[in-house]
Design an enzyme around this catalytic site. Structure first.
Site, PDB file in Angstrom:
ATOM      1  N   ARG A   1       0.844  -1.210   0.000  1.00 19.73           N
ATOM      2  CA  ARG A   1       0.000   0.000   0.000  1.00 19.73           C
ATOM      3  C   ARG A   1       0.874   1.252   0.000  1.00 19.73           C
ATOM      4  O   ARG A   1       0.569   2.258  -0.627  1.00 19.73           O
ATOM      5  CB  ARG A   1      -0.962  -0.008   1.201  1.00 19.73           C
ATOM      6  CG  ARG A   1      -1.732   1.308   1.336  1.00 19.73           C
ATOM      7  CD  ARG A   1      -3.006   1.216   2.168  1.00 19.73           C
ATOM      8  NE  ARG A   1      -2.888   0.479   3.400  1.00 19.73           N
ATOM      9  CZ  ARG A   1      -2.211   0.876   4.476  1.00 19.73           C
ATOM     10  NH1 ARG A   1      -1.541   2.013   4.455  1.00 19.73           N
ATOM     11  NH2 ARG A   1      -2.185   0.135   5.563  1.00 19.73           N
TER      12      ARG A   1
ATOM     13  N   TYR B   1     -16.735  14.696 -18.632  1.00 19.03           N
ATOM     14  CA  TYR B   1     -17.020  13.269 -18.524  1.00 19.03           C
ATOM     15  C   TYR B   1     -18.030  13.055 -17.367  1.00 19.03           C
ATOM     16  O   TYR B   1     -17.910  13.668 -16.302  1.00 19.03           O
ATOM     17  CB  TYR B   1     -15.714  12.484 -18.295  1.00 19.03           C
ATOM     18  CG  TYR B   1     -15.993  11.109 -17.754  1.00 19.03           C
ATOM     19  CD1 TYR B   1     -16.878  10.261 -18.419  1.00 19.03           C
ATOM     20  CD2 TYR B   1     -15.446  10.682 -16.558  1.00 19.03           C
ATOM     21  CE1 TYR B   1     -17.196   9.015 -17.902  1.00 19.03           C
ATOM     22  CE2 TYR B   1     -15.747   9.436 -16.038  1.00 19.03           C
ATOM     23  CZ  TYR B   1     -16.632   8.610 -16.715  1.00 19.03           C
ATOM     24  OH  TYR B   1     -16.964   7.397 -16.196  1.00 19.03           O
TER      25      TYR B   1
ATOM     26  N   ASP C   1      -7.329  17.141 -17.142  1.00 19.22           N
ATOM     27  CA  ASP C   1      -7.614  15.732 -17.464  1.00 19.22           C
ATOM     28  C   ASP C   1      -7.174  15.497 -18.914  1.00 19.22           C
ATOM     29  O   ASP C   1      -7.808  15.966 -19.855  1.00 19.22           O
ATOM     30  CB  ASP C   1      -9.123  15.486 -17.299  1.00 19.22           C
ATOM     31  CG  ASP C   1      -9.510  14.045 -17.625  1.00 19.22           C
ATOM     32  OD1 ASP C   1      -8.745  13.356 -18.310  1.00 19.22           O
ATOM     33  OD2 ASP C   1     -10.600  13.627 -17.194  1.00 19.22           O
TER      34      ASP C   1
ATOM     35  N   LYS D   1      -7.563   3.959 -20.512  1.00 19.84           N
ATOM     36  CA  LYS D   1      -7.783   4.281 -21.927  1.00 19.84           C
ATOM     37  C   LYS D   1      -6.492   4.109 -22.746  1.00 19.84           C
ATOM     38  O   LYS D   1      -5.976   3.012 -22.812  1.00 19.84           O
ATOM     39  CB  LYS D   1      -8.330   5.715 -22.030  1.00 19.84           C
ATOM     40  CG  LYS D   1      -9.452   6.046 -21.034  1.00 19.84           C
ATOM     41  CD  LYS D   1     -10.735   5.398 -21.416  1.00 19.84           C
ATOM     42  CE  LYS D   1     -11.942   5.827 -20.625  1.00 19.84           C
ATOM     43  NZ  LYS D   1     -11.866   5.986 -19.197  1.00 19.84           N
TER      44      LYS D   1
HETATM   45  C1  LIG Z   1     -12.153  12.074 -19.760  1.00 24.00           C
HETATM   46  C2  LIG Z   1     -12.202  11.011 -18.690  1.00 24.00           C
HETATM   47  N1  LIG Z   1     -11.612  11.242 -17.514  1.00 24.00           N
HETATM   48  C3  LIG Z   1     -11.631  10.330 -16.530  1.00 24.00           C
HETATM   49  C4  LIG Z   1     -12.264   9.117 -16.679  1.00 24.00           C
HETATM   50  C5  LIG Z   1     -12.287   8.151 -15.533  1.00 24.00           C
HETATM   51  O1  LIG Z   1     -11.419   7.079 -15.762  1.00 24.00           O
HETATM   52  P1  LIG Z   1     -11.659   5.613 -15.138  1.00 24.00           P
HETATM   53  O2  LIG Z   1     -12.789   5.005 -15.846  1.00 24.00           O
HETATM   54  O3  LIG Z   1     -10.350   4.947 -15.372  1.00 24.00           O
HETATM   55  O4  LIG Z   1     -11.961   5.807 -13.701  1.00 24.00           O
HETATM   56  C6  LIG Z   1     -12.906   8.852 -17.900  1.00 24.00           C
HETATM   57  C7  LIG Z   1     -13.632   7.569 -18.150  1.00 24.00           C
HETATM   58  O5  LIG Z   1     -13.957   6.774 -17.376  1.00 24.00           O
HETATM   59  C8  LIG Z   1     -12.881   9.820 -18.915  1.00 24.00           C
HETATM   60  O6  LIG Z   1     -13.503   9.623 -20.069  1.00 24.00           O
HETATM   61  N1  LIG Z   2     -21.010   3.040 -15.712  1.00 23.11           N
HETATM   62  C1  LIG Z   2     -19.819   3.843 -15.761  1.00 23.11           C
HETATM   63  C2  LIG Z   2     -19.662   4.435 -17.101  1.00 23.11           C
HETATM   64  C3  LIG Z   2     -18.220   4.559 -17.479  1.00 23.11           C
HETATM   65  S1  LIG Z   2     -17.907   5.623 -18.846  1.00 23.11           S
HETATM   66  C4  LIG Z   2     -16.248   5.286 -19.261  1.00 23.11           C
HETATM   67  C5  LIG Z   2     -15.562   6.301 -20.113  1.00 23.11           C
HETATM   68  N2  LIG Z   2     -15.044   7.396 -19.388  1.00 23.11           N
HETATM   69  C6  LIG Z   2     -16.329   6.817 -21.278  1.00 23.11           C
HETATM   70  O1  LIG Z   2     -16.391   8.052 -21.482  1.00 23.11           O
HETATM   71  O2  LIG Z   2     -16.838   6.028 -22.049  1.00 23.11           O
HETATM   72  C7  LIG Z   2     -19.951   4.926 -14.725  1.00 23.11           C
HETATM   73  O3  LIG Z   2     -21.018   5.095 -14.150  1.00 23.11           O
HETATM   74  O4  LIG Z   2     -18.967   5.612 -14.427  1.00 23.11           O
END
Ligand SMILES: Cc1ncc(COP(=O)(O)O)c(C=O)c1O
Ligand SMILES: N[C@@H](CCSC[C@H](N)C(=O)O)C(=O)O
Length: 462
Positions: A93, A145, A219, A244
């Site tokens: 950790r 997002y 981000d 991603k």
């Molecule tokens: C632009 C952006 N930032 C952050 C996240 C969060 O990443 P994670 O799904 O790995 O928690 C996502 C998608 O999930 C995203 O599309």
């Molecule tokens: N059920 C998930 C959805 C994840 S979206 C993942 C990604 N960032 C995208 O833009 O496609 C949630 O509730 O977070």
């Protein structure tokens, strides 16, 4: 990499590093001229010695057996030589050699002095927002997002943080709400899913002048360090969902945070150790393996995305992609980034029609997320952004019919063929002697968007 607008011959590599041999460095594998860096100088701060594509694969492992790939130190605990300790690792950790290796590699790639690896992109934002205190204010965008929006809503409802959602494509709306209470300005570009571009350089400058204590957080998930280095453009902290592009295969969840301020790095490490959200050794290994192919994946993904965006636009669809000259912020994007990325969205004007297109696709998996080697198709308002309520989506002008394509590394002809077939099968295009064209609603959406763009051009120039 896709071509930026200006094509002078200044002789730097497309990631901002200086080439050793101009003759070779300006020609890619297909023999095409590579564009010079459009990004403002993008210095390596002495951390990167080679072009980014080289640095991605070049690592120095310190392993007792000379392993060329970092081993997975799958151990929760580490033995100490005495009760007093003093060894580098005691408990995973708090730190683990596989994670440390990844973090040092990512710091180099992101032009940072410190990088931290955690269990997801949202985990990264959680660590960052724990720098906030009740009463602090956050300024952020109005196209975010969905998960980011959800976490910020939680903070404002439960933790006494005031969140301002404004149009971050321009400086003025941010300048209007900044105050001595502003602790963080959180930016995302291109925005997901409306593909709006945020003027990071101008906003960071304004924020740092108006309130030197406020942190600019960026981000960079949509571009990855291959296409943009936000720390060189004024951001104080950059984070990415490693789920991603960085890992690239949709087989892990991960988040990376990077910064250049040692005190900030220590505070965020404190949170990671205290809460236990550090990335596991196995996932650190997988992210390390995935990131080595980032350059070649991104090059192919954005070349495919460019071709698909041009295909859709040429058939009358309203397409949002920063590689298209029709993007209203094309020049701004290319002033900060070295490529347009692999995500685009388009509208059809009809939710049911969009559903039929998505469901007719075979090569594009119906899935959330982006940045992996295979192509995906989604309806953000139903999927990735469903956690933003319908009223807020409407206020933020998110079209319910919008389709997002996250383009992979497949053969581009197969991708275009599959999309064409889906459009025809769904009834989104008419086939005529000179090819096929967007039908009814899709065409009027595109025409309305051209009319809107022309109207806003006239109003800004007058
Ligand atoms: C632009 C952006 N930032 C952050 C996240 C969060 O990443 P994670 O799904 O790995 O928690 C996502 C998608 O999930 C995203 O599309
Ligand atoms: N059920 C998930 C959805 C994840 S979206 C993942 C990604 N960032 C995208 O833009 O496609 C949630 O509730 O977070």
């Amino acid at each position: 990499m896709a071509s930026p607008p200006n094509n002078d011959a200044s002789g730097s590599n497309n990631d901002g590093t200086k080439p050793l041999n101009k003759a070779f460095s300006k020609v890619d594998l297909d023999g095409h001229n590579l564009p010079p860096s459009p990004a403002p100088s993008s210095p390596s701060n002495g951390r990167r010695r080679y072009a980014l594509a080289t640095e991605l694969v070049y690592t120095e492992t310190k392993d007792q057996y000379g392993a060329s790939s970092i081993p997975i130190y799958q151990s929760a605990t580490f033995k100490q030589s005495s009760a007093g300790g003093g060894e580098e690792y005691d408990y995973t950790r708090s730190g683990n050699p596989t994670r440390t290796h990844l973090e040092r590699h990512m710091a180099k790639i992101m032009n940072a002095t410190r990088a931290l690896a955690v269990g997801s992109g949202m985990g990264a934002l959680d660590v960052i927002t724990r720098l906030l205190r009740p009463g602090d204010e956050v300024i952020t965008g109005d196209d975010l997002y969905g998960g980011t929006n959800r976490l910020l809503t939680y903070l404002s409802s439960n933790q006494g943080i005031v969140v301002h959602h404004v149009d971050t494509t321009q400086v003025a709306p941010v300048a209007k709400v900044i105050s001595d209470k502003t602790a963080m300005v959180l930016l995302e570009s291109p925005t997901n899913p409306l593909i709006k571009i945020v003027d990071l350089v101008a906003i960071a400058k304004m924020v740092h002048e108006a309130n030197p204590k406020a942190l600019v957080v960026f981000d960079n998930t949509m571009l990855s360090p291959m296409l943009c280095n936000p720390l060189d453009l004024g951001a104080d902290i950059v984070y990415e969902s490693g789920t991603k592009y960085l890992s690239g295969h949709h087989d892990i969840m991960a988040g990376i945070i990077a910064c250049n301020d040692p005190a900030l790095g220590d505070k965020m490490y404190f949170t990671i150790n205290s809460t236990g959200c550090g990335l596991s050794p196995n996932d650190s290994f997988l992210l390390m393996r995935g990131v080595k192919t980032l350059a070649i994946r991104m090059e192919k993904q954005q070349a495919n995305a460019q071709a698909i965006a041009e295909f859709l636009e040429s058939h009358g669809f309203k397409v949002r992609y920063p590689g298209l000259k029709s993007h209203p912020q094309y020049d701004l994007h290319w002033s900060m980034a070295r490529g347009a990325g692999g995500v685009l969205s388009f509208e059809t004007g009809d939710i049911k029609l969009s559903e039929r297109i998505v469901e007719a696709a075979k090569l594009y998996g119906i899935s959330v997320s982006f940045g992996c080697v295979n192509s995906l198709i989604s309806m953000p308002c139903r999927m990735s952004h469903a956690s933003i309520d319908a009223k807020t989506r409407a206020e933020r002008q998110m079209p319910e019919d919008i389709i997002r394509l996250c383009v992979g590394i497949e053969d581009v002809h197969d991708l275009i063929d599959d999309l064409s077939r889906s459009l025809v099968q769904a009834g989104a295009v008419n086939i005529t002697l000179d090819g096929f064209h967007a039908t009814g609603t899709a065409q009027s959406v595109a025409q309305a968007s051209v009319a809107n763009a022309e109207a806003s051009e006239t109003s800004t120039s007058s």
